[in-house]
Structures are given as C-alpha cells and as structure tokens.
Design an enzyme around this catalytic site. Structure first.
Site, PDB file in Angstrom:
ATOM      1  N   TRP A  36       0.779  -1.069  -0.606  1.00  0.00           N
ATOM      2  CA  TRP A  36      -0.195   0.266  -0.056  1.00  0.00           C
ATOM      3  C   TRP A  36       1.137   1.178  -0.102  1.00  0.00           C
ATOM      4  O   TRP A  36       0.366   2.772   0.041  1.00  0.00           O
ATOM      5  CB  TRP A  36      -1.061  -0.019   1.112  1.00  0.00           C
ATOM      6  CG  TRP A  36       0.317  -0.143   2.661  1.00  0.00           C
ATOM      7  CD1 TRP A  36       0.409   0.753   2.969  1.00  0.00           C
ATOM      8  CD2 TRP A  36       0.536  -1.793   3.162  1.00  0.00           C
ATOM      9  NE1 TRP A  36       0.726   0.119   3.963  1.00  0.00           N
ATOM     10  CE2 TRP A  36       0.838  -0.949   4.363  1.00  0.00           C
ATOM     11  CE3 TRP A  36      -0.224  -2.658   2.936  1.00  0.00           C
ATOM     12  CZ2 TRP A  36       1.336  -2.470   4.630  1.00  0.00           C
ATOM     13  CZ3 TRP A  36      -0.109  -3.450   3.819  1.00  0.00           C
ATOM     14  CH2 TRP A  36       0.666  -4.089   5.465  1.00  0.00           C
ATOM     15  N   ARG A  37       1.834   1.135   0.134  1.00  0.00           N
ATOM     16  CA  ARG A  37       3.103   2.679   0.094  1.00  0.00           C
ATOM     17  C   ARG A  37       3.136   2.707  -1.038  1.00  0.00           C
ATOM     18  O   ARG A  37       3.798   1.945  -2.517  1.00  0.00           O
ATOM     19  CB  ARG A  37       4.449   1.464   1.378  1.00  0.00           C
ATOM     20  CG  ARG A  37       5.330   3.070   1.506  1.00  0.00           C
ATOM     21  CD  ARG A  37       5.887   2.392   2.817  1.00  0.00           C
ATOM     22  NE  ARG A  37       5.596   2.625   3.952  1.00  0.00           N
ATOM     23  CZ  ARG A  37       6.367   2.112   4.988  1.00  0.00           C
ATOM     24  NH1 ARG A  37       7.691   1.175   4.683  1.00  0.00           N
ATOM     25  NH2 ARG A  37       5.819   2.183   6.239  1.00  0.00           N
ATOM     26  N   GLU A  62      -4.419   1.072   6.620  1.00  0.00           N
ATOM     27  CA  GLU A  62      -4.445   1.279   8.149  1.00  0.00           C
ATOM     28  C   GLU A  62      -5.735   0.919   9.242  1.00  0.00           C
ATOM     29  O   GLU A  62      -5.019   0.832  10.205  1.00  0.00           O
ATOM     30  CB  GLU A  62      -5.136   3.549   7.615  1.00  0.00           C
ATOM     31  CG  GLU A  62      -3.556   4.087   7.238  1.00  0.00           C
ATOM     32  CD  GLU A  62      -2.750   3.565   8.339  1.00  0.00           C
ATOM     33  OE1 GLU A  62      -2.248   3.764   9.174  1.00  0.00           O
ATOM     34  OE2 GLU A  62      -1.396   3.658   7.328  1.00  0.00           O
ATOM     35  N   THR A  68      -3.192  -4.815  14.694  1.00  0.00           N
ATOM     36  CA  THR A  68      -2.496  -6.586  13.619  1.00  0.00           C
ATOM     37  C   THR A  68      -1.236  -6.152  13.088  1.00  0.00           C
ATOM     38  O   THR A  68      -1.351  -4.505  12.556  1.00  0.00           O
ATOM     39  CB  THR A  68      -3.554  -6.553  12.432  1.00  0.00           C
ATOM     40  OG1 THR A  68      -4.803  -6.943  13.271  1.00  0.00           O
ATOM     41  CG2 THR A  68      -3.290  -7.758  12.053  1.00  0.00           C
ATOM     42  N   GLY A 106      -9.861 -10.688  13.079  1.00  0.00           N
ATOM     43  CA  GLY A 106     -10.207 -10.332  14.443  1.00  0.00           C
ATOM     44  C   GLY A 106     -10.510  -8.485  14.349  1.00  0.00           C
ATOM     45  O   GLY A 106     -10.593  -8.283  13.230  1.00  0.00           O
ATOM     46  N   TYR A 145      -6.441   9.491  14.135  1.00  0.00           N
ATOM     47  CA  TYR A 145      -5.006   8.970  13.859  1.00  0.00           C
ATOM     48  C   TYR A 145      -4.703   8.065  12.184  1.00  0.00           C
ATOM     49  O   TYR A 145      -4.465   8.512  11.301  1.00  0.00           O
ATOM     50  CB  TYR A 145      -4.297   7.292  14.501  1.00  0.00           C
ATOM     51  CG  TYR A 145      -3.813   6.453  13.410  1.00  0.00           C
ATOM     52  CD1 TYR A 145      -1.920   6.977  13.656  1.00  0.00           C
ATOM     53  CD2 TYR A 145      -3.960   5.468  12.741  1.00  0.00           C
ATOM     54  CE1 TYR A 145      -1.250   6.094  12.560  1.00  0.00           C
ATOM     55  CE2 TYR A 145      -2.695   4.247  12.020  1.00  0.00           C
ATOM     56  CZ  TYR A 145      -1.332   5.404  11.816  1.00  0.00           C
ATOM     57  OH  TYR A 145      -0.916   4.502  11.497  1.00  0.00           O
ATOM     58  N   ASP A 163      -0.412   7.117  16.667  1.00  0.00           N
ATOM     59  CA  ASP A 163      -0.728   5.792  17.115  1.00  0.00           C
ATOM     60  C   ASP A 163      -0.102   4.473  18.233  1.00  0.00           C
ATOM     61  O   ASP A 163       0.719   6.488  18.791  1.00  0.00           O
ATOM     62  CB  ASP A 163      -1.220   4.806  15.946  1.00  0.00           C
ATOM     63  CG  ASP A 163       0.530   4.395  15.763  1.00  0.00           C
ATOM     64  OD1 ASP A 163       1.324   5.167  15.785  1.00  0.00           O
ATOM     65  OD2 ASP A 163      -0.012   3.605  14.544  1.00  0.00           O
ATOM     66  N   CYS A 217      12.801   1.794  16.793  1.00  0.00           N
ATOM     67  CA  CYS A 217      11.833   2.144  18.248  1.00  0.00           C
ATOM     68  C   CYS A 217      11.017   1.136  18.594  1.00  0.00           C
ATOM     69  O   CYS A 217      10.223   1.664  19.405  1.00  0.00           O
ATOM     70  CB  CYS A 217      11.607   3.472  18.313  1.00  0.00           C
ATOM     71  SG  CYS A 217      11.735   4.374  19.892  1.00  0.00           S
ATOM     72  N   CYS A 224      18.789   1.556  19.427  1.00  0.00           N
ATOM     73  CA  CYS A 224      19.290   2.776  18.984  1.00  0.00           C
ATOM     74  C   CYS A 224      20.448   2.745  18.279  1.00  0.00           C
ATOM     75  O   CYS A 224      20.751   4.439  18.000  1.00  0.00           O
ATOM     76  CB  CYS A 224      18.876   3.541  20.823  1.00  0.00           C
ATOM     77  SG  CYS A 224      17.959   3.275  21.546  1.00  0.00           S
TER      78      CYS A 224
HETATM   79 FE1  SF4 Z   1      13.984   5.000  19.744  1.00  0.00          FE
HETATM   80 FE2  SF4 Z   1      16.422   4.909  20.365  1.00  0.00          FE
HETATM   81 FE3  SF4 Z   1      15.564   5.942  18.729  1.00  0.00          FE
HETATM   82 FE4  SF4 Z   1      15.415   7.245  20.463  1.00  0.00          FE
HETATM   83  S1  SF4 Z   1      17.631   6.596  20.120  1.00  0.00           S
HETATM   84  S2  SF4 Z   1      13.879   7.057  19.105  1.00  0.00           S
HETATM   85  S3  SF4 Z   1      14.863   5.599  22.182  1.00  0.00           S
HETATM   86  S4  SF4 Z   1      15.328   4.507  19.284  1.00  0.00           S
END
Ligand code: SF4
Length: 383
Positions: A36-37, A62, A68, A106, A145, A163, A217, A224
């Site tokens: 879909w992108r 969406e 899901t 679901g 959203y 979201d 994240c 990170c």
């Molecule tokens: Fe998320 Fe780590 Fe990036 Fe901060 S540095 S936004 S905690 S992945």
C-alpha cells in the site's frame, strides 16, 4: 526541546529541522516496500517529492493495521484488493462477503466500519474520497489517526498522526515520563506530532515515524545504535530508553466459558448466526451456549445435562454428546475458554429459523470467527 508543561509544548526551530531531516533521509534511504506504500521520488532537479498513494489502499491498510502486525496484514491486504479492488466494489459487496474476506484478522468491527465508510464515500461524496482531516473524520470508523494518515499520505495534507507506535517514539524522543495512556499525555503527544509534521512531504514524514516505531524504536529493547534520531533523542541521552514509555496497566480480561456443540449429520453441519449486536455480531458458528459467569458447570455430568437440555429447547434436536477438547481464545476484554462437544445419536427435527445445515464446501463460504471455525475443524479431524 519541549518545555515541561503537559498542555503546551513548543519545539525549537533547530529541533524541528534536525528531527525532520534525519527521519526523512533515513526513510527515503531504506523504507520497507509494502503493497500500500508509494516510494518517495526524486525530481530531475534532485529534490525529493512524496508520491501520493491511492486513498482507498491507504484506508484499507490503515484499518487492517489497527491491532495487527504488518507481516500478517500483507496477505490479507493483497487478497482483499483482489476481491474488492476499489471503493465502489467494496460498497457494492454485502456484509457477509466483507466479513468473510476479513475472516482471521479479528476485530470484525473494523471490517464493518470499513464497509460503511466505503458506502458513505459512494453515497454521500459522489464516489470522491474526502481529502481533509475534518471531512475524513465524518466517515464511519475513521478516527484522528486514520484521518491524519489518509490526508497526509494520499493527499499530501499537513496532518499529524499518533498511534501506539508513534506515541512510543515521541515519548522516548522527548523523555516524557507520564503514562502515555493518560489523556493529558496523549494531548501533549498530539501537540508534538502536529508541530513535527512538515508542510512538504508530510506523508513521507508520517510514514517515517511509523516505520521507525515498527523496526527501530521497538517496544522493549529499542535499536538505538541504528536509529537516525539518536542525536536528538532525550531518552537516549538520559539512559531512559527501556523504561519509556510508561504505560498504565491494562484492565484484566474477564474469564468466560463458551460451550460449542458441533453437530454433524448426513454430511452436513449445523450452524447458526450470532446476534446483530456484540462480539462477532452477524457471524456464524456451531450452536454455542455462552455460560453466565456465575454458572457452575465444572462437573462434566452437570455441563452435559445442561447442554442437552439447552440444545433440545433451542433447536428441537436430541443428542448424546462427548467432550472433545477445550482451548482458550483472547479478545480485548475476554479470556474465553471454549469447551468443544461433539454431538452423536442426533434425533428430532430442527426448529424453523434456528440455523442451517450446510455441507463442508458451503461452510467455507460463511463468515466465522477463528475460534468458531477452529471448534468445527477439531471435531471434523476427530471424526
Ligand atoms: Fe527510540 Fe532509541 Fe531512537 Fe531514541 S534513540 S528514538 S529510544 S530508537
């Protein structure tokens, strides 16, 4: 970086520029290809431009992606598009067809809302998709959203999204230590999301936020080391990446018991339709007694006697029965124990209007929840 007031936050011009540039650069360099992108495009002059996506495909994806995972949604999305390739086709389908195509995903209320939204677009908007957040919000089942996602990704409007994934990213990025489930924190996060979304290429930016929440994240141990926003991330600088975001405990799922009576006679299964309201409304199942929370049917003999009486009164059929197995199914609010019974020595006539006898082939075309179909399949395999 944001001031600490929960109601009003103001990002500096530098913070806005750094976050937008870093996120967009990362998204353009390596976003996953999804059906879909639309990938970002570079003009001949070397400028990046968002490619506007088909609003119908954005809407369907969406809605499917609420609750899901992407990996699960991809196959469902492709099959759904084959069956209902545009908003007109979806609006013309009947509800059972739509529920059947949704079967297994679901949260069937989403499918009903999607269907109702398609009909509203055809009937109230002359088959033209609304383009603004305000107009999109008037469609059935479309919340802040989804409206923000469709307006920004399909129409290039400067609209924010928030979201669970995006809330997690923002709570870490700005080291917000209040629970993200609180209304005041939610407002603060929306305010941040609105400031962050740029007027140019807002859809790519929003998809970048979604992508970051999905692949970098991530909930427990964010990656990170590979994050494009590491330099701007306050949680990273303060060593708070794992405790954040703070969540308020969810309400416990209520335990209930459903007794499913699988009745098979002369190559046909007896199924009934669920009521119009409530869980899995309008979908089909083998006759099922939903026990009251206070009923005491832990003894197999008591349960069997009660079920036989209930079935006789409800359907007119007399049976003997044996318990085959039990399994658990979780919904948002319930922890359902399914006790699966196989009926034998079936006598009597089915009362009119109670259910239908269907062949195995016909059974496949009826919309059923996962546990309802599973109960029948278990007995089918046993017999
Ligand atoms: Fe998320 Fe780590 Fe990036 Fe901060 S540095 S936004 S905690 S992945």
């Amino acid at each position: 970086m944001p001031k600490k007031s929960p109601d009003r936050v103001q990002l500096s011009a530098k913070a806005l520029r750094d976050i937008r540039q870093s996120l967009l650069k990362w998204y353009r360099a390596g976003a996953r290809q999804l059906p879909w992108r639309e990938p970002p495009m570079k003009t001949k002059a070397g400028r990046w431009m968002q490619t506007l996506a088909d609003p119908y495909r954005v809407l369907v994806s969406e809605v499917m992606l609420q609750q899901t995972q992407v990996d699960t949604v991809i196959d469902y999305f492709n099959r759904f598009m084959q069956r209902f390739p545009d908003v007109q086709a979806l609006a013309e389908a009947n509800e059972q067809e739509v529920l059947h195509a949704w079967q297994g995903l679901g949260y069937y209320r989403r499918a009903r809302h999607l269907h109702a939204a398609a009909r509203a677009i055809i009937e109230e908007h002359d088959a033209r998709f609304p383009e603004t957040v305000e107009a999109l919000l008037k469609l059935p089942g479309i919340g802040d959203y989804s409206a923000g996602a469709i307006a920004s990704i399909a129409f290039g409007k400067c609209a924010a999204i928030l979201d669970g994934n995006v809330a997690r990213v923002l709570a870490r990025l700005f080291a917000i230590q209040e629970s993200i489930d609180q209304t005041t924190t939610r407002k603060q996060l929306w305010e941040l999301a609105r400031q962050l979304v740029p007027a140019n290429n807002p859809g790519d930016f929003n998809q970048g936020l979604m992508e970051l929440g999905a692949v970098v994240c991530i909930p427990r141990q964010p990656r990170c080391v590979t994050c494009p926003l590491q330099q701007c991330c306050q949680a990273y600088q303060k060593g708070l990446t794992e405790p954040l975001p703070v969540r308020t405990g969810k309400a416990k799922q209520k335990p209930v018991t459903h007794d499913v009576m699988v009745i098979h006679k002369n190559g046909h299964w007896l199924i009934e339709q669920r009521p119009d309201q409530g869980l899995w409304s309008g979908m089909w199942q083998a006759p099922t007694l939903e026990q009251r929370p206070d009923s005491d049917t832990t003894s197999p003999t008591t349960a069997e006697r009660q079920l036989k009486d209930w079935l006789k009164q409800r359907t007119g059929l007399r049976v003997s029965m044996k318990k085959v197995t039990q399994f658990t199914h979780l919904t948002t609010h319930l922890r359902i124990t399914y006790r699966v019974w196989q009926a034998k020595q079936i006598t009597g006539r089915l009362k009119p209007g109670v259910g239908q006898w269907v062949s195995k082939k016909q059974l496949a075309s009826f919309a059923m929840s996962n546990p309802a179909r599973r109960a029948i399949e278990i007995v089918n395999e046993e017999s």
